[in-house]
Design an enzyme around this catalytic site. Structure first.
Site, PDB file in Angstrom:
ATOM      1  N   ILE A   1     -16.204  39.946   1.420  1.00 10.89           N
ATOM      2  CA  ILE A   1     -16.914  38.830   2.049  1.00 10.89           C
ATOM      3  C   ILE A   1     -15.809  37.885   2.496  1.00 10.89           C
ATOM      4  O   ILE A   1     -14.887  37.581   1.721  1.00 10.89           O
ATOM      5  CB  ILE A   1     -17.911  38.149   1.068  1.00 10.89           C
ATOM      6  CG1 ILE A   1     -18.582  36.921   1.709  1.00 10.89           C
ATOM      7  CG2 ILE A   1     -17.267  37.754  -0.243  1.00 10.89           C
ATOM      8  CD1 ILE A   1     -19.708  36.323   0.830  1.00 10.89           C
ATOM      9  N   SER A   2     -15.841  37.448   3.754  1.00 13.62           N
ATOM     10  CA  SER A   2     -14.748  36.635   4.294  1.00 13.62           C
ATOM     11  C   SER A   2     -14.642  35.302   3.560  1.00 13.62           C
ATOM     12  O   SER A   2     -15.621  34.795   3.011  1.00 13.62           O
ATOM     13  CB  SER A   2     -14.976  36.372   5.785  1.00 13.62           C
ATOM     14  OG  SER A   2     -15.146  37.586   6.472  1.00 13.62           O
TER      15      SER A   2
END
Ligand code: SAH
Length: 221
Positions: free
Chosen positions: A70-71
């Site tokens: 997940i960024s």
């Protein structure tokens, strides 16, 4: 404050989320008020696996399984801001991952169409978005390098894996639409925003960054 209130307040992570927005976004120059409001609202902790929930609002990317991430929160806000969404757009996202960026986008545009190549992540995102009660996001498991021709043209395309643009994306973009992606190779990327004009393409470069790679083909893992 009653105990019940304090427990439910802690479980919704309101305080860490507010701190994330103040310290990681506003302090670093994110100014679009619509983006700031949405980042304050979307429950990032609902998109990470339970052992990582306490780190959901930390200033970093986190593993989501299958070697993907997940960024980092700032990068999600920055990329969303660079899309300059007004609210009536149809947006194509390449790389659904856990669905967090999808959730943020879905609150800022009319409809999000999101493509993920890894089946287990596609299912994870589907589940996360259902729990977050978001109804204007459509997901598919496919190779995003092909875009999603059935729903083209799109007003914006955002790519959340690093690599080089597929020609099909510009084809599936409406005139005056925007394509935003981390471009480059070997984990060395730079955000590039291309605007499709009637007679060409306008191009602007932004932050240096590191993303997981954009890969070809669907994976049934
Ligand atoms: N926006 C996501 C980021 C996930 S990381 C989030 O907020 O969680 C990038 C994702 O892009 C990975 O899940 C990876 O599997 C996916 N990806 C890489 N190449 C792809 C392709 N060709 N088509 C679709 N998805 C792709």
């Amino acid at each position: 404050m009653t105990l019940a209130y304090s427990i439910s307040h802690n479980l919704t992570f309101d305080r860490p989320r507010k701190r994330m927005v103040d310290e990681q976004m506003i302090a670093r120059g994110v100014t679009d008020q619509r983006v700031i409001d949405v980042m304050r609202l979307v429950p990032r902790h609902m998109f990470v696996d339970s052992p990582l929930v306490s780190r959901a609002y930390h200033d970093c990317s986190l593993p989501i399984g299958e070697g993907q991430t997940i960024s980092q929160p700032y990068m999600v806000a920055r990329m969303t801001e660079l899309l300059q969404l007004k609210g009536d757009e149809r947006v194509l996202e390449i790389g659904t991952g856990c669905g967090y960026q999808t959730a943020v986008l879905s609150r800022l545009c009319k409809r999000v169409y999101s493509v993920e190549r890894i089946h287990s992540l596609h299912m994870k995102a589907r589940n996360n978005l259902r729990r977050a009660r978001l109804a204007n996001a459509m997901l598919t498991c496919a190779d995003g390098l092909l875009g999603w021709p059935e729903y083209a043209p799109f007003d914006a395309i955002i790519v959340t894996a690093g690599g080089f643009a597929s020609d099909l994306w510009l084809e599936q973009l409406a005139v005056y639409g925007t394509l935003l992606m981390p471009e480059g190779s070997h984990g060395q990327h730079r955000l590039v925003r291309r605007r499709k004009l009637a007679d060409g393409v306008e191009e602007e470069y932004f932050d240096a960054c590191t993303f997981v790679p954009l890969l070809e083909g669907e994976s049934h893992r």
